[in-house]
Each structure stands twice: as C-alpha cells, then as structure tokens.
Design a protein around this motif. Structure first.
Motif, PDB file in Angstrom:
ATOM      1  N   PHE A   1       0.820  -1.207   0.000  1.00 49.85           N
ATOM      2  CA  PHE A   1       0.000   0.000   0.000  1.00 49.85           C
ATOM      3  C   PHE A   1       0.858   1.262   0.000  1.00 49.85           C
ATOM      4  O   PHE A   1       0.448   2.283  -0.556  1.00 49.85           O
TER       5      PHE A   1
ATOM      6  N   ALA B   1       1.844   1.541  -3.672  1.00 54.47           N
ATOM      7  CA  ALA B   1       0.664   1.850  -4.495  1.00 54.47           C
ATOM      8  C   ALA B   1       0.216   3.293  -4.298  1.00 54.47           C
ATOM      9  O   ALA B   1      -0.001   4.028  -5.274  1.00 54.47           O
ATOM     10  N   ALA B   2       0.069   3.710  -3.048  1.00 52.68           N
ATOM     11  CA  ALA B   2      -0.414   5.074  -2.775  1.00 52.68           C
ATOM     12  C   ALA B   2       0.617   6.116  -3.197  1.00 52.68           C
ATOM     13  O   ALA B   2       0.257   7.155  -3.761  1.00 52.68           O
TER      14      ALA B   2
ATOM     15  N   ARG C   1       0.871   6.202  -7.134  1.00 50.76           N
ATOM     16  CA  ARG C   1      -0.352   6.781  -7.681  1.00 50.76           C
ATOM     17  C   ARG C   1      -0.365   8.307  -7.481  1.00 50.76           C
ATOM     18  O   ARG C   1      -0.622   9.066  -8.404  1.00 50.76           O
TER      19      ARG C   1
ATOM     20  N   SER D   1      -3.889  11.179  -0.948  1.00 51.77           N
ATOM     21  CA  SER D   1      -3.261   9.899  -1.296  1.00 51.77           C
ATOM     22  C   SER D   1      -1.787   9.893  -0.915  1.00 51.77           C
ATOM     23  O   SER D   1      -1.263   8.883  -0.433  1.00 51.77           O
TER      24      SER D   1
ATOM     25  N   VAL E   1      -6.948   7.086  -2.088  1.00 55.84           N
ATOM     26  CA  VAL E   1      -6.836   5.720  -1.580  1.00 55.84           C
ATOM     27  C   VAL E   1      -7.961   5.446  -0.581  1.00 55.84           C
ATOM     28  O   VAL E   1      -8.479   4.337  -0.507  1.00 55.84           O
ATOM     29  N   TRP E   2      -8.357   6.468   0.155  1.00 54.15           N
ATOM     30  CA  TRP E   2      -9.349   6.294   1.212  1.00 54.15           C
ATOM     31  C   TRP E   2     -10.778   6.647   0.776  1.00 54.15           C
ATOM     32  O   TRP E   2     -11.703   6.600   1.582  1.00 54.15           O
TER      33      TRP E   2
ATOM     34  N   GLY F   1     -12.179   3.123   0.957  1.00 52.84           N
ATOM     35  CA  GLY F   1     -11.237   2.231   0.302  1.00 52.84           C
ATOM     36  C   GLY F   1     -11.879   1.244  -0.649  1.00 52.84           C
ATOM     37  O   GLY F   1     -11.292   0.204  -0.951  1.00 52.84           O
TER      38      GLY F   1
ATOM     39  N   GLY G   1     -12.206   1.238  -3.781  1.00 47.54           N
ATOM     40  CA  GLY G   1     -11.370   0.971  -4.949  1.00 47.54           C
ATOM     41  C   GLY G   1     -10.240  -0.006  -4.663  1.00 47.54           C
ATOM     42  O   GLY G   1      -9.611  -0.534  -5.581  1.00 47.54           O
ATOM     43  N   TYR G   2      -9.985  -0.240  -3.398  1.00 45.26           N
ATOM     44  CA  TYR G   2      -8.935  -1.177  -2.973  1.00 45.26           C
ATOM     45  C   TYR G   2      -9.544  -2.323  -2.156  1.00 45.26           C
ATOM     46  O   TYR G   2      -8.932  -2.822  -1.206  1.00 45.26           O
TER      47      TYR G   2
ATOM     48  N   PRO H   1      -8.182  -0.584   2.914  1.00 42.09           N
ATOM     49  CA  PRO H   1      -7.772   0.553   3.735  1.00 42.09           C
ATOM     50  C   PRO H   1      -8.564   0.728   5.032  1.00 42.09           C
ATOM     51  O   PRO H   1      -8.059   1.315   5.982  1.00 42.09           O
TER      52      PRO H   1
END
Length: 142
Positions: free
Chosen positions: A29, A32-33, A36, A55, A110-111, A115, A117-118, A122
C-alpha cells in the motif's frame, strides 16, 4: 489460598507471524499510494489537488507503519498503534466526506468510499493491525 501469578506474555517480534503479512500489505500500500499520488500530481495536479495530496499523505502513513512494524520494540509498537488509529480516522473521515460531498473529489483517493477501490482493505487493515499490535505487546491480550 492465593492463586499463582501467571507469567506475563513475552513480547513478540512485530514482523513475525501475522505481523509479516501486515508488513507486506503495508509495504504494497505504501508503494501503491505513493506511486499513484506522485504520477497524479505530476500529470494533472490541478484536476484534483485535494485527492492527490490525501493519497500522498496515506502513503506517508503507510510507510511509517511499515517501518514501525519492521523495526519492532515497544516504542515502535506504540508509534504504529498511534499511526494505525490516525489511519483509521483518516479512512473514516475521507470515506464519509467522499460520500457526502463527491464534488469535492473529482478523482478518487486511496481512502475514498472507505477504500472501495482497494477492496475496502484501507478500512480493514488498520483495525487488523491494531488488534495484532495489542496482542503482540508484552502481557497483551491473548
């Protein structure tokens, strides 16, 4: 007659057992974060600066928790607990904000949406990490 005292549970290395999975997930994470947010800030910062900065903030929190889990020890455990609580608060605040005022977020963080999308990781990750950190503490819950 008094009962014999139970010995205190010894401290557990934070990066062992379930902690190893947490280190891996937080590491993923973090990358990724961070990647991104960096790409989004370079390519089109003006489109959604709030989302991209949030993010990036998430990436910093994830990196600090990863470092704390790898480092181990009582101070790192306490720092990780505080950061996990801050992470959970951030996910809940940003998740609620994105649902109530979606116009404020032309692009997702990300949040966003807790979350979603993840795969909601999260919001699940900090809760799981806080449980692990409490159990891994000397004399922690069994």
């Amino acid at each position: 007659m008094t009962e014999p005292a139970t010995p205190a549970k010894p401290a557990v290395n934070l990066g062992e057992g379930p902690g190893r999975l947490l280190v891996w997930l937080y590491g993923v994470f973090t990358v990724a974060a961070a990647s991104r947010s960096v790409v989004q800030m370079i390519v089109d910062f003006g489109r959604a600066p709030l989302a991209y900065v949030l993010s990036a903030l998430a990436a910093v929190v994830y990196a600090f928790i990863t470092y704390s889990l790898v480092r181990g020890g009582p101070t790192a455990r306490r720092a990780a607990l505080v950061c996990c609580a801050a992470e959970l608060a951030g996910v809940l605040v940003v998740g609620t904000w994105t649902l109530l005022a979606p116009g404020d977020f032309p692009d997702a963080t990300v949040w966003s949406d807790f979350g979603m999308g993840y795969l909601f990781i999260p919001v699940i990750l900090p809760v799981t990490a806080m449980v692990w950190l409490r159990r891994a503490a000397p004399g922690g819950a069994r």
